[in-house]
Design a protein around this motif. Structure first.
Motif, PDB file in Angstrom:
ATOM      1  N   VAL A  48       0.614  -1.140   0.273  1.00 42.18           N
ATOM      2  CA  VAL A  48      -0.050   0.381   0.164  1.00 42.18           C
ATOM      3  C   VAL A  48       0.686   1.269   0.101  1.00 42.18           C
ATOM      4  CG1 VAL A  48      -1.520   1.378   1.603  1.00 42.18           C
ATOM      5  CG2 VAL A  48      -1.416  -1.157   1.198  1.00 42.18           C
ATOM      6  N   VAL A  49       0.753   1.741  -1.254  1.00 42.96           N
ATOM      7  CA  VAL A  49       1.281   3.274  -1.487  1.00 42.96           C
ATOM      8  C   VAL A  49       1.280   4.226  -0.097  1.00 42.96           C
ATOM      9  CG1 VAL A  49       1.806   5.722  -2.258  1.00 42.96           C
ATOM     10  CG2 VAL A  49       0.489   3.508  -3.405  1.00 42.96           C
ATOM     11  N   GLY A  50       2.308   4.858   0.193  1.00 41.60           N
ATOM     12  CA  GLY A  50       2.998   5.815   1.865  1.00 41.60           C
ATOM     13  C   GLY A  50       2.721   4.664   2.980  1.00 41.60           C
ATOM     14  N   SER A  51       3.200   3.793   3.339  1.00 41.92           N
ATOM     15  CA  SER A  51       3.259   2.794   4.066  1.00 41.92           C
ATOM     16  C   SER A  51       4.415   3.308   4.730  1.00 41.92           C
ATOM     17  CB  SER A  51       3.264   1.019   3.683  1.00 41.92           C
ATOM     18  OG  SER A  51       1.541   0.997   3.195  1.00 41.92           O
ATOM     19  N   VAL A  52       4.646   2.513   6.661  1.00 40.97           N
ATOM     20  CA  VAL A  52       5.832   2.923   7.454  1.00 40.97           C
ATOM     21  C   VAL A  52       6.064   2.024   8.254  1.00 40.97           C
ATOM     22  CG1 VAL A  52       6.763   4.688   8.626  1.00 40.97           C
ATOM     23  CG2 VAL A  52       5.392   5.342   6.973  1.00 40.97           C
ATOM     24  N   LEU A  53       7.213   1.619   7.622  1.00 37.77           N
ATOM     25  CA  LEU A  53       7.889   0.297   9.012  1.00 37.77           C
ATOM     26  C   LEU A  53       8.032   1.226   9.762  1.00 37.77           C
ATOM     27  CD1 LEU A  53       8.233  -2.896  10.479  1.00 37.77           C
ATOM     28  CD2 LEU A  53      10.259  -2.611   8.959  1.00 37.77           C
ATOM     29  N   VAL A  54       8.437   0.531  11.033  1.00 37.81           N
ATOM     30  CA  VAL A  54       8.553   1.749  12.218  1.00 37.81           C
ATOM     31  C   VAL A  54       8.737   0.220  13.718  1.00 37.81           C
ATOM     32  CG1 VAL A  54       8.447   2.990  14.871  1.00 37.81           C
ATOM     33  CG2 VAL A  54       7.003   3.279  11.501  1.00 37.81           C
ATOM     34  N   MET A  55       9.934   0.923  13.710  1.00 40.20           N
ATOM     35  CA  MET A  55      10.820  -0.714  14.783  1.00 40.20           C
ATOM     36  C   MET A  55      11.256   0.393  15.604  1.00 40.20           C
ATOM     37  SD  MET A  55      13.003  -2.809  12.057  1.00 40.20           S
ATOM     38  CE  MET A  55      13.500  -3.530  13.411  1.00 40.20           C
ATOM     39  N   THR A  56      10.459  -0.147  16.580  1.00 36.83           N
ATOM     40  CA  THR A  56      10.187   0.739  17.838  1.00 36.83           C
ATOM     41  C   THR A  56      11.490  -0.146  19.398  1.00 36.83           C
ATOM     42  OG1 THR A  56       8.110   1.571  18.009  1.00 36.83           O
ATOM     43  CG2 THR A  56       8.922   2.076  20.880  1.00 36.83           C
ATOM     44  N   ASP A 116      16.377  -5.269  24.754  1.00 32.39           N
ATOM     45  CA  ASP A 116      17.421  -5.578  23.938  1.00 32.39           C
ATOM     46  C   ASP A 116      17.152  -5.453  21.737  1.00 32.39           C
ATOM     47  OD1 ASP A 116      19.174  -5.030  25.482  1.00 32.39           O
ATOM     48  OD2 ASP A 116      18.944  -7.941  26.324  1.00 32.39           O
ATOM     49  N   GLY A 117      15.735  -5.176  22.285  1.00 28.58           N
ATOM     50  CA  GLY A 117      15.210  -5.621  20.887  1.00 28.58           C
ATOM     51  C   GLY A 117      14.454  -4.236  20.614  1.00 28.58           C
ATOM     52  N   HIS A 118      13.549  -4.884  18.974  1.00 30.11           N
ATOM     53  CA  HIS A 118      13.156  -3.853  18.424  1.00 30.11           C
ATOM     54  C   HIS A 118      10.879  -4.764  18.557  1.00 30.11           C
ATOM     55  CE1 HIS A 118      16.282  -1.703  17.855  1.00 30.11           C
ATOM     56  NE2 HIS A 118      15.608  -0.779  17.270  1.00 30.11           N
ATOM     57  N   ASP A 119       9.955  -3.832  18.476  1.00 29.23           N
ATOM     58  CA  ASP A 119       9.132  -4.115  18.109  1.00 29.23           C
ATOM     59  C   ASP A 119       8.947  -3.708  16.756  1.00 29.23           C
ATOM     60  OD1 ASP A 119       8.551  -5.530  20.712  1.00 29.23           O
ATOM     61  OD2 ASP A 119       7.677  -4.194  21.213  1.00 29.23           O
ATOM     62  N   ALA A 120       8.390  -4.359  16.020  1.00 26.77           N
ATOM     63  CA  ALA A 120       7.834  -4.036  14.427  1.00 26.77           C
ATOM     64  C   ALA A 120       6.905  -3.814  14.392  1.00 26.77           C
ATOM     65  CB  ALA A 120       8.339  -4.929  12.682  1.00 26.77           C
ATOM     66  N   THR A 121       6.149  -2.267  13.994  1.00 24.03           N
ATOM     67  CA  THR A 121       4.761  -1.740  13.717  1.00 24.03           C
ATOM     68  C   THR A 121       4.745  -1.609  12.258  1.00 24.03           C
ATOM     69  OG1 THR A 121       4.342  -1.400  16.268  1.00 24.03           O
ATOM     70  CG2 THR A 121       2.095  -1.429  13.985  1.00 24.03           C
ATOM     71  N   LEU A 122       4.172  -1.856  11.296  1.00 22.24           N
ATOM     72  CA  LEU A 122       3.774  -1.582   9.893  1.00 22.24           C
ATOM     73  C   LEU A 122       2.256  -0.653   9.825  1.00 22.24           C
ATOM     74  CD1 LEU A 122       4.366  -1.872   6.643  1.00 22.24           C
ATOM     75  CD2 LEU A 122       3.218  -3.874   6.599  1.00 22.24           C
ATOM     76  N   TYR A 123       2.938   0.782   9.564  1.00 24.98           N
ATOM     77  CA  TYR A 123       1.699   2.013   9.330  1.00 24.98           C
ATOM     78  C   TYR A 123       0.910   1.667   8.421  1.00 24.98           C
ATOM     79  CZ  TYR A 123       2.712   2.826  14.017  1.00 24.98           C
ATOM     80  OH  TYR A 123       3.079   2.662  15.445  1.00 24.98           O
ATOM     81  N   PHE A 124       0.083   1.308   7.683  1.00 31.83           N
ATOM     82  CA  PHE A 124      -0.548   1.846   6.050  1.00 31.83           C
ATOM     83  C   PHE A 124      -1.948   2.143   6.152  1.00 31.83           C
ATOM     84  CE2 PHE A 124      -3.536  -2.000   4.849  1.00 31.83           C
ATOM     85  CZ  PHE A 124      -3.137  -2.104   6.235  1.00 31.83           C
ATOM     86  N   ARG A 125      -2.410   3.057   5.534  1.00 30.20           N
ATOM     87  CA  ARG A 125      -3.767   3.483   5.558  1.00 30.20           C
ATOM     88  C   ARG A 125      -4.035   2.552   4.896  1.00 30.20           C
ATOM     89  NH1 ARG A 125      -2.772   6.635   1.458  1.00 30.20           N
ATOM     90  NH2 ARG A 125      -2.081   8.864   3.037  1.00 30.20           N
ATOM     91  N   ALA A 126      -5.128   2.480   6.228  1.00 29.12           N
ATOM     92  CA  ALA A 126      -6.385   0.637   5.630  1.00 29.12           C
ATOM     93  C   ALA A 126      -7.520   0.876   5.035  1.00 29.12           C
ATOM     94  CB  ALA A 126      -6.404   0.962   7.226  1.00 29.12           C
ATOM     95  N   THR A 127      -8.377   0.193   4.909  1.00 26.29           N
ATOM     96  CA  THR A 127      -9.662   0.026   3.469  1.00 26.29           C
ATOM     97  C   THR A 127     -10.349   1.499   4.471  1.00 26.29           C
ATOM     98  OG1 THR A 127     -11.121  -1.166   2.622  1.00 26.29           O
ATOM     99  CG2 THR A 127     -10.638  -1.292   5.227  1.00 26.29           C
ATOM    100  N   ALA A 128     -10.943   2.565   3.288  1.00 31.60           N
ATOM    101  CA  ALA A 128     -11.742   3.513   3.736  1.00 31.60           C
ATOM    102  C   ALA A 128     -13.670   2.767   3.877  1.00 31.60           C
ATOM    103  CB  ALA A 128     -10.996   4.542   3.092  1.00 31.60           C
ATOM    104  N   GLY A 129     -14.607   3.333   4.529  1.00 33.66           N
ATOM    105  CA  GLY A 129     -15.484   2.750   4.636  1.00 33.66           C
ATOM    106  C   GLY A 129     -15.843   3.533   2.815  1.00 33.66           C
ATOM    107  N   ARG A 130     -17.109   2.517   2.981  1.00 36.34           N
ATOM    108  CA  ARG A 130     -18.107   3.267   1.068  1.00 36.34           C
ATOM    109  C   ARG A 130     -18.283   4.082   2.025  1.00 36.34           C
ATOM    110  NH1 ARG A 130     -17.933  -2.573   0.929  1.00 36.34           N
ATOM    111  NH2 ARG A 130     -17.901  -3.353  -1.411  1.00 36.34           N
ATOM    112  N   ASP A 131     -18.425   5.000   3.059  1.00 34.88           N
ATOM    113  CA  ASP A 131     -19.355   6.270   3.879  1.00 34.88           C
ATOM    114  C   ASP A 131     -18.351   7.549   3.490  1.00 34.88           C
ATOM    115  OD1 ASP A 131     -18.223   4.979   5.584  1.00 34.88           O
ATOM    116  OD2 ASP A 131     -19.614   5.149   6.771  1.00 34.88           O
ATOM    117  N   SER A 132     -16.976   7.114   3.281  1.00 36.89           N
ATOM    118  CA  SER A 132     -15.954   8.236   3.150  1.00 36.89           C
ATOM    119  C   SER A 132     -16.252   8.514   1.774  1.00 36.89           C
ATOM    120  CB  SER A 132     -14.807   7.464   3.433  1.00 36.89           C
ATOM    121  OG  SER A 132     -14.464   6.992   2.258  1.00 36.89           O
TER     122      SER A 132
END
Ligand code: GLY
Ligand code: MN
Ligand code: MN
Length: 494
Positions: free
Chosen positions: A97-105, A109-125
């Motif tokens: 998905v365009v514009g996604s960002v992986l953040v390793m927090t 001693d390690g990191h938690d990885a989270t993938l931020y992305f623009r999730a599906t929008a409602g059909r009412d948007s």
């Protein structure tokens, strides 16, 4: 940061704005099947890569954006391709998905990885139908957070939450600066850090440069998934070369036959893979002496050698990089064959030494010994081959100014930011994949060579996997010797 404003199209917009319309278009849609998929094959490999990166940057947040599409002109973009570091660390391919960002927090001693992305929008948007850049009506549906989490084996969160996360980071944050320049600028502005990140010491590179370096070095040795993807890329590239040869009559008949070559190869790349891994070089006759001839608008004349440097990039973004130089009329002339055989000898000599423990530089040096010896034998050098090989002389390099090898992977010139001591001066290890691509190029106006050599350019490029005790030429199945090449053209073409 997560700008959702469509580019200005108000002077030609016709989307109705009434609430009656909005209510109508936002309703009466069937539920989508949101069954979560099984984890994809590359997910555990991507997890291992993240773990290796994590170990190098304990205690620091690492931000790896996919990036956004680059503008081609006005409101038209080039096809989106995520940054290679993002693809490597997430395993996401052409469905990113365009514009996604992986953040390793940092987490102990390690990191938690989270993938931020623009999730599906409602059909009412309004986005759903009125946003040409990201709306589902325009560019297709996006997956849900749960689907991607299962698919990639990664925690996911909506891109809307990213700003709050970035608000919380300190100046030790590391970012892949060239992936999404808007995000990088916004991060710099938040932190007030100098462009390029903070250096650890006066003589140290800026920290973001260290991250870029580490990400490149992480890719020097390929894992089994990557090797398999490279095999697929090479197989598809073979099919592309077959297609081109089968088209030789059309190539010769068209005033811009080089474009037919490019089009035919690129059609295969789109059909079997994502696209080409770099602009196809289709260089006939003396164009073959122009190393990066990508204009490809020349005619292909009977009797020409055509140099085709092309590679299919598969859906995971791994690319082949292969060159074959082919006699379009089916057979080499004596002088074409002589040049071809010299280049082949250089390629084979270089390949023969590849095994773990040699230095990368030795591959080039071995090919150059052959190039120097041949050009000396033919009387083109002002000195002997041995003298020419002395570091300050190098006269033979007039006929081959480029290097012999580069690493290959997600980028055609992979691992570009690795340190010199791990690249050109580095020791070759099992799992590395690089090209061997010697050539000889006699420019059409080169007065140091006899007339019959002028305008001949030959390169033979193969993709080499280093194994535990030697090497495998991944592209050996694409004909290489003069007789194999002539047989290939007789079988497939004309
Ligand atoms: N196709 C670019 C290269 O061979 O390096
Ligand atoms: Mn190459
Ligand atoms: Mn190439």
């Amino acid at each position: 940061m997560a700008d959702t404003t469509p580019r200005a199209t108000s002077n030609r917009s016709t989307t109705p704005g009434s609430s009656t319309f909005k209510d109508f278009i936002g309703s009466q849609w069937a539920e989508r099947d949101r069954t979560v998929p099984a984890q994809r094959e590359q997910a555990p490999f991507a997890a291992d890569r993240r773990a290796a990166l994590s170990a190098k940057h304990t205690g620091r947040t690492v931000v790896v954006p996919a990036g956004t599409a680059k503008v081609r002109s006005n409101d038209c973009d080039y096809p989106f391709r995520p940054h290679s570091a993002f693809a490597h660390l997430t395993g996401w391919g052409t469905d990113t998905v365009v514009g996604s960002v992986l953040v390793m927090t940092p987490n102990g001693d390690g990191h938690d990885a989270t993938l931020y992305f623009r999730a599906t929008a409602g059909r009412d948007s309004e986005e759903f139908y009125a946003n040409p850049e990201i709306g589902e009506f325009w560019v297709g549906p996006r997956p849900s957070l749960d689907e991607v989490a299962a698919d990639l084996g990664l925690a996911t969160a909506d891109l809307g939450e990213l700003d709050a996360v970035l608000d919380g980071v300190d100046a030790s944050v590391l970012v892949v600066r060239d992936a999404d320049t808007d995000l990088t600028r916004a991060l710099d502005a938040r932190l007030g850090t100098p462009v390029g990140g903070v250096a650890e010491a006066d003589d140290a590179p800026a920290s973001d440069d260290v991250l870029a370096r580490d990400l490149s070095e992480l890719r020097l040795v390929k894992d089994p998934y990557e090797v398999n993807e490279l095999r697929k890329a090479v197989d598809a590239t073979k099919n592309g070369f077959d297609d081109v040869i089968a088209d030789f009559d059309a190539v010769l008949a068209h005033p811009r036959g080089e474009r037919i070559v490019e089009g035919t190869f690129n059609r295969r790349a789109r059909a079997d893979g994502n696209t080409v891994g770099y602009d196809t070089i289709a260089a006939s006759g003396h164009h073959a002496c122009i190393l990066h001839w990508t204009r490809n608008d020349g005619a292909v004349q009977p009797g020409d050698l055509i140099l085709i440097d092309a590679g299919v990039e598969v859906d995971s973004f791994y690319t082949a990089d292969i060159t074959r130089t082919l006699p379009v009329s089916g057979t080499f002339t004596d002088v074409q064959r002589m040049v071809y055989e010299a280049v082949l000898e250089a390629a084979d000599a270089a390949f023969a030494i590849v095994k773990p423990g040699i230095t990368f530089r030795q591959v080039h040096a071995t090919a150059m010994e052959v190039i120097a010896r041949k050009t000396a034998e033919w009387g083109f050098l002002p000195v002997s081959a041995d003298e020419s090989l002395q570091p300050d002389n190098q006269f033979h390099r007039r006929y081959m100014v480029h290097g012999t090898s580069h690493h290959l992977g997600l980028d055609v010139h992979d691992c570009a930011k690795a340190r010199r001591e791990l690249y050109i001066d580095g020791v070759v290890e099992a799992g590395m994949v690089f090209t061997i691509e010697p050539g000889l190029y006699f420019q059409q106006d080169d007065l140091t060579v006899p007339e019959e050599f002028r305008g001949i350019g030959v390169r033979i490029e193969d993709d080499i996997l280093v194994t535990a005790d030697g090497a495998e030429n991944l592209s050996v199945g694409i004909p290489r010797t003069p007789s194999e090449v002539e047989g290939w053209i007789a079988r497939t073409g004309r």
